[in-house]
Motif scaffolding. Structure first.
Motif, PDB file in Angstrom:
ATOM      1  N   LYS A   1      -4.767  10.600  11.780  1.00  0.00           N
ATOM      2  CA  LYS A   1      -4.397  11.292  13.019  1.00  0.00           C
ATOM      3  C   LYS A   1      -3.054  12.011  12.933  1.00  0.00           C
ATOM      4  O   LYS A   1      -2.845  13.007  13.630  1.00  0.00           O
ATOM      5  CB  LYS A   1      -4.371  10.303  14.179  1.00  0.00           C
ATOM      6  CG  LYS A   1      -5.746   9.807  14.559  1.00  0.00           C
ATOM      7  CD  LYS A   1      -5.670   8.736  15.629  1.00  0.00           C
ATOM      8  CE  LYS A   1      -7.067   8.202  15.937  1.00  0.00           C
ATOM      9  NZ  LYS A   1      -7.007   7.048  16.853  1.00  0.00           N
ATOM     10  N   THR A   2      -2.145  11.521  12.114  1.00  0.00           N
ATOM     11  CA  THR A   2      -0.801  12.098  12.073  1.00  0.00           C
ATOM     12  C   THR A   2      -0.506  12.925  10.828  1.00  0.00           C
ATOM     13  O   THR A   2       0.276  13.872  10.891  1.00  0.00           O
ATOM     14  CB  THR A   2       0.272  11.004  12.191  1.00  0.00           C
ATOM     15  OG1 THR A   2       0.140  10.098  11.091  1.00  0.00           O
ATOM     16  CG2 THR A   2       0.158  10.250  13.505  1.00  0.00           C
ATOM     17  N   MET A   3      -1.107  12.570   9.706  1.00  0.00           N
ATOM     18  CA  MET A   3      -0.752  13.218   8.445  1.00  0.00           C
ATOM     19  C   MET A   3      -1.825  14.169   7.899  1.00  0.00           C
ATOM     20  O   MET A   3      -1.529  15.004   7.062  1.00  0.00           O
ATOM     21  CB  MET A   3      -0.437  12.146   7.398  1.00  0.00           C
ATOM     22  CG  MET A   3       0.737  11.254   7.753  1.00  0.00           C
ATOM     23  SD  MET A   3       2.302  12.130   7.910  1.00  0.00           S
ATOM     24  CE  MET A   3       2.585  12.594   6.203  1.00  0.00           C
ATOM     25  N   MET A   4      -3.042  14.043   8.349  1.00  0.00           N
ATOM     26  CA  MET A   4      -4.139  14.869   7.827  1.00  0.00           C
ATOM     27  C   MET A   4      -4.333  16.098   8.723  1.00  0.00           C
ATOM     28  O   MET A   4      -5.413  16.365   9.230  1.00  0.00           O
ATOM     29  CB  MET A   4      -5.424  14.054   7.746  1.00  0.00           C
ATOM     30  CG  MET A   4      -5.341  12.805   6.903  1.00  0.00           C
ATOM     31  SD  MET A   4      -5.172  13.114   5.148  1.00  0.00           S
ATOM     32  CE  MET A   4      -6.652  13.991   4.799  1.00  0.00           C
ATOM     33  N   LYS A   5      -3.258  16.834   8.903  1.00  0.00           N
ATOM     34  CA  LYS A   5      -3.243  18.007   9.771  1.00  0.00           C
ATOM     35  C   LYS A   5      -2.576  19.158   9.032  1.00  0.00           C
ATOM     36  O   LYS A   5      -1.961  18.948   7.988  1.00  0.00           O
ATOM     37  CB  LYS A   5      -2.451  17.717  11.047  1.00  0.00           C
ATOM     38  CG  LYS A   5      -2.989  16.599  11.886  1.00  0.00           C
ATOM     39  CD  LYS A   5      -2.071  16.376  13.076  1.00  0.00           C
ATOM     40  CE  LYS A   5      -2.818  15.617  14.142  1.00  0.00           C
ATOM     41  NZ  LYS A   5      -2.195  15.740  15.437  1.00  0.00           N
ATOM     42  N   GLY A   6      -2.660  20.343   9.636  1.00  0.00           N
ATOM     43  CA  GLY A   6      -1.968  21.494   9.067  1.00  0.00           C
ATOM     44  C   GLY A   6      -0.470  21.254   8.963  1.00  0.00           C
ATOM     45  O   GLY A   6       0.178  21.667   8.012  1.00  0.00           O
TER      46      GLY A   6
ATOM     47  N   HIS B   1       0.843  -1.194   0.000  1.00  0.00           N
ATOM     48  CA  HIS B   1       0.000   0.000   0.000  1.00  0.00           C
ATOM     49  C   HIS B   1       0.878   1.244   0.000  1.00  0.00           C
ATOM     50  O   HIS B   1       1.921   1.254   0.641  1.00  0.00           O
ATOM     51  CB  HIS B   1      -0.868   0.037   1.260  1.00  0.00           C
ATOM     52  CG  HIS B   1      -1.702  -1.174   1.447  1.00  0.00           C
ATOM     53  ND1 HIS B   1      -1.217  -2.314   2.045  1.00  0.00           N
ATOM     54  CD2 HIS B   1      -2.984  -1.434   1.110  1.00  0.00           C
ATOM     55  CE1 HIS B   1      -2.178  -3.233   2.066  1.00  0.00           C
ATOM     56  NE2 HIS B   1      -3.249  -2.725   1.506  1.00  0.00           N
ATOM     57  N   TRP B   2       0.410   2.289  -0.684  1.00  0.00           N
ATOM     58  CA  TRP B   2       1.109   3.564  -0.642  1.00  0.00           C
ATOM     59  C   TRP B   2       0.084   4.679  -0.746  1.00  0.00           C
ATOM     60  O   TRP B   2      -0.992   4.528  -1.303  1.00  0.00           O
ATOM     61  CB  TRP B   2       2.180   3.656  -1.732  1.00  0.00           C
ATOM     62  CG  TRP B   2       1.661   3.622  -3.141  1.00  0.00           C
ATOM     63  CD1 TRP B   2       1.425   4.689  -3.955  1.00  0.00           C
ATOM     64  CD2 TRP B   2       1.331   2.452  -3.919  1.00  0.00           C
ATOM     65  NE1 TRP B   2       0.972   4.268  -5.193  1.00  0.00           N
ATOM     66  CE2 TRP B   2       0.901   2.893  -5.182  1.00  0.00           C
ATOM     67  CE3 TRP B   2       1.350   1.090  -3.660  1.00  0.00           C
ATOM     68  CZ2 TRP B   2       0.491   2.011  -6.187  1.00  0.00           C
ATOM     69  CZ3 TRP B   2       0.940   0.218  -4.658  1.00  0.00           C
ATOM     70  CH2 TRP B   2       0.528   0.678  -5.900  1.00  0.00           C
ATOM     71  N   TRP B   3       0.449   5.804  -0.123  1.00  0.00           N
ATOM     72  CA  TRP B   3      -0.441   6.961  -0.056  1.00  0.00           C
ATOM     73  C   TRP B   3      -0.121   7.931  -1.183  1.00  0.00           C
ATOM     74  O   TRP B   3       1.037   8.191  -1.480  1.00  0.00           O
ATOM     75  CB  TRP B   3      -0.273   7.670   1.285  1.00  0.00           C
ATOM     76  CG  TRP B   3      -0.689   6.843   2.451  1.00  0.00           C
ATOM     77  CD1 TRP B   3       0.124   6.096   3.266  1.00  0.00           C
ATOM     78  CD2 TRP B   3      -2.017   6.651   2.940  1.00  0.00           C
ATOM     79  NE1 TRP B   3      -0.618   5.455   4.220  1.00  0.00           N
ATOM     80  CE2 TRP B   3      -1.947   5.789   4.049  1.00  0.00           C
ATOM     81  CE3 TRP B   3      -3.277   7.122   2.551  1.00  0.00           C
ATOM     82  CZ2 TRP B   3      -3.062   5.399   4.774  1.00  0.00           C
ATOM     83  CZ3 TRP B   3      -4.387   6.737   3.270  1.00  0.00           C
ATOM     84  CH2 TRP B   3      -4.278   5.880   4.362  1.00  0.00           C
ATOM     85  N   ILE B   4      -1.162   8.456  -1.826  1.00  0.00           N
ATOM     86  CA  ILE B   4      -1.001   9.482  -2.863  1.00  0.00           C
ATOM     87  C   ILE B   4      -1.950  10.639  -2.551  1.00  0.00           C
ATOM     88  O   ILE B   4      -2.902  10.490  -1.778  1.00  0.00           O
ATOM     89  CB  ILE B   4      -1.274   8.935  -4.290  1.00  0.00           C
ATOM     90  CG1 ILE B   4      -2.745   8.530  -4.454  1.00  0.00           C
ATOM     91  CG2 ILE B   4      -0.341   7.778  -4.622  1.00  0.00           C
ATOM     92  CD1 ILE B   4      -3.154   8.255  -5.891  1.00  0.00           C
ATOM     93  N   GLN B   5      -1.692  11.772  -3.167  1.00  0.00           N
ATOM     94  CA  GLN B   5      -2.562  12.944  -3.098  1.00  0.00           C
ATOM     95  C   GLN B   5      -2.957  13.308  -1.667  1.00  0.00           C
ATOM     96  O   GLN B   5      -4.034  13.830  -1.427  1.00  0.00           O
ATOM     97  CB  GLN B   5      -3.818  12.732  -3.949  1.00  0.00           C
ATOM     98  CG  GLN B   5      -3.507  12.451  -5.388  1.00  0.00           C
ATOM     99  CD  GLN B   5      -4.712  12.027  -6.207  1.00  0.00           C
ATOM    100  OE1 GLN B   5      -5.767  11.703  -5.669  1.00  0.00           O
ATOM    101  NE2 GLN B   5      -4.552  12.022  -7.500  1.00  0.00           N
ATOM    102  N   GLY B   6      -2.121  12.985  -0.709  1.00  0.00           N
ATOM    103  CA  GLY B   6      -2.368  13.364   0.662  1.00  0.00           C
ATOM    104  C   GLY B   6      -3.284  12.449   1.446  1.00  0.00           C
ATOM    105  O   GLY B   6      -3.145  12.309   2.648  1.00  0.00           O
ATOM    106  N   SER B   7      -4.247  11.795   0.751  1.00  0.00           N
ATOM    107  CA  SER B   7      -5.230  11.017   1.518  1.00  0.00           C
ATOM    108  C   SER B   7      -5.795   9.800   0.787  1.00  0.00           C
ATOM    109  O   SER B   7      -6.771   9.221   1.231  1.00  0.00           O
ATOM    110  CB  SER B   7      -6.396  11.926   1.913  1.00  0.00           C
ATOM    111  OG  SER B   7      -7.066  12.404   0.751  1.00  0.00           O
ATOM    112  N   VAL B   8      -5.195   9.424  -0.315  1.00  0.00           N
ATOM    113  CA  VAL B   8      -5.709   8.303  -1.105  1.00  0.00           C
ATOM    114  C   VAL B   8      -4.768   7.113  -0.952  1.00  0.00           C
ATOM    115  O   VAL B   8      -3.552   7.245  -1.117  1.00  0.00           O
ATOM    116  CB  VAL B   8      -5.854   8.686  -2.594  1.00  0.00           C
ATOM    117  CG1 VAL B   8      -6.308   7.497  -3.426  1.00  0.00           C
ATOM    118  CG2 VAL B   8      -6.818   9.856  -2.753  1.00  0.00           C
TER     119      VAL B   8
END
Length: 114
Positions: A92-97, A43-50
């Motif tokens: 919780k850790t990456m979807m922040k300002g 698994h890998w994350w793209i576009q910040g939240s996908v």
């Protein structure tokens, strides 16, 4: 199985990640030795939240891996629990300002494996 997972990620997953672009440089791999065969879910994350996924599945009795295009498996119930823990950690850790990559990498699933 770890050697197989490393090979799968290097030969199949990383080229896909590079070709698709837009990746966040972070992800996770699940190696699941099941009763009938082994599954490796990258698994890998793209576009910040996908969350993207590429799977290797092979029955122990087979000579070739299963075709995951013709049989589009997402995950078994145990793998889904790990995936959910990863998405919660990401949120919780990456979807922040101010994203916290070290916080994400240091997060552990908060449940007991069966």
């Amino acid at each position: 199985m770890a050697t197989l997972a490393h090979s799968f990620v290097r030969q199949e997953v990383l080229p896909r990640v590079a070709d698709e672009g837009d990746e966040n440089g972070m992800g996770f791999v699940i190696i699941h030795p099941g009763e009938l065969g082994v599954s490796i879910l990258a698994h890998w994350w793209i576009q910040g939240s996908v969350l993207c996924q590429h799977i290797y599945r092979k029955l122990y009795s087979a000579t070739e891996p299963m075709d995951t295009v013709k049989r589009p498996v997402i995950a078994c119930v145990w793998e889904l629990a790990l995936m959910n823990a990863e998405q919660e950690a990401w949120r919780k850790t990456m979807m922040k300002g101010e994203p916290n990559p070290l916080g994400y990498m240091g997060a552990w699933a908060d449940f007991e494996a069966a």
